[in-house]
Scaffold this active site. Structure first.
Site, PDB file in Angstrom:
ATOM      1  N   CYS A  74      56.652  31.313  44.453  1.00  0.00           N
ATOM      2  CA  CYS A  74      56.113  30.005  44.080  1.00  0.00           C
ATOM      3  C   CYS A  74      55.487  30.074  42.687  1.00  0.00           C
ATOM      4  O   CYS A  74      54.527  30.830  42.477  1.00  0.00           O
ATOM      5  CB  CYS A  74      55.082  29.566  45.116  1.00  0.00           C
ATOM      6  SG  CYS A  74      54.233  28.033  44.694  1.00  0.00           S
ATOM      7  N   CYS A  77      51.761  29.125  42.660  1.00  0.00           N
ATOM      8  CA  CYS A  77      50.930  30.181  43.242  1.00  0.00           C
ATOM      9  C   CYS A  77      50.685  31.295  42.231  1.00  0.00           C
ATOM     10  O   CYS A  77      49.578  31.844  42.144  1.00  0.00           O
ATOM     11  CB  CYS A  77      51.613  30.744  44.488  1.00  0.00           C
ATOM     12  SG  CYS A  77      51.907  29.523  45.794  1.00  0.00           S
TER      13      CYS A  77
END
Length: 317
Positions: A74, A77
């Protein structure tokens, strides 16, 4: 100058030089290895972020926590990873614990918290969970904790709490889905079975499991509520029959009483009608007796008048 003797022995100086060269090379190799690996080891030892998994997730039920759900692939993230590590370093001053959950490794926890977007951050305070929806910078997260802004946020309801029975079942479903996906990948990639063949196998297994579960439910129902013996069923039938006969007898008596009342009523009505008919007949007879003299008188007058008119009558002769 060092030279070899007749027995083939080497000069001690050359042996000492070779020995020094060997130890120097070994020292360089150890230094290079330690230089490459020590930063990573130190970075791991300095990280204060607690890795939360299915085995230790109950730790967040006590105290105050900031928990992040992420995935290695991600981009968002990865963008907040540095701020999250910095927050973990300040965790002691803030009086909180900082944790992280890799959803690719812990699908059960992602199902328990119903994580649908990444990254997802939760604030936990003594088992009460609130979803963090503000900015993800370290300053805003620290202000959220220090100024207790989480008090203005509505906590998750009881049925949606990660420790509830419903969410425990949801965690099991998420783990089951990952397990099924792994089996499907093994069947199609490793064994070379086509996708439709894998679906057929899963359908057969589902039907078989349904039959087994249905049989288990029937057995459990029979154990909890067993069927009554036959001899016990006859007695209620006899009682019902007796009750039915009593009801029939009562109905028969009532019907007979009603019929007798009807008969009495009909006899009374017929008696009244016969009395009326007799009275009418007497009246007619009386009327007829009064009318007969009146009709006979004219008849006699007519006879008397006709007699003189006859030529052969005795009076004329």
């Amino acid at each position: 100058m060092c030279t070899d003797n007749m027995a083939g022995q080497k000069c001690p100086e050359k042996l000492e030089c070779a020995r020094n060269t060997f130890w120097f090379s070994w020292f360089c190799v150890v230094f290079i290895i330690s230089t490459v690996h020590l930063p990573n080891v130190s970075a791991q030892s300095e990280s204060r972020v607690v890795t939360v998994a299915d085995a230790n997730w109950t730790l967040i039920l006590e105290g105050e926590w900031m928990l992040k759900f992420y995935a290695p692939w991600c981009p968002a993230c990865q963008h907040i990873q540095a701020d999250w590590e910095a927050l973990a370093k300040e965790s002691e001053n803030l009086g909180i614990s900082v944790g992280k959950v890799d959803v690719t490794q812990q699908p059960g926890l992602s199902g328990r918290f119903l994580v649908t977007t990444l990254p997802t951050i939760f604030h936990a305070k003594d088992g009460s969970f609130r979803r963090y929806m503000s900015s993800r910078t370290i300053e805003d997260i620290q202000a959220y904790v220090v100024q207790k802004k989480w008090e203005a946020v509505e906590p998750l309801p009881g049925w949606k709490s990660p420790s509830s029975v419903l969410m425990s079942g949801m965690a099991g479903l998420f783990r089951l889905s990952v397990w099924i996906r792994q089996i499907h990948t093994y069947l199609t990639d490793t064994l070379g079975i086509p996708s439709w063949g894998s679906y057929v196998i899963f359908a057969i297994i589902t039907l078989f499991m349904g039959l087994v579960l249905g049989l288990m439910l029937v057995l459990i129902a029979d154990c909890i509520c067993p069927s009554r013996p036959k001899r016990n069923e006859d007695k209620p039938a006899l009682y019902a029959k007796d009750e039915g006969s009593e009801d029939e007898a009562d109905d028969t008596v009532t019907e007979e009483k009603r019929m007798s009342d009807l008969d009495n009523e009909s006899e009374r009505v017929s008696g009244e009608e016969s009395t009326e008919e007799e009275g009418g007949a007497v009246t007619e007879v009386a009327a007829g007796s009064t009318e007969e003299p009146q009709t006979e008188a004219p008849a006699e007058g007519s006879v008397r008048k006709r007699k003189p008119q006859g030529p052969n009558s005795p009076e004329g002769t």
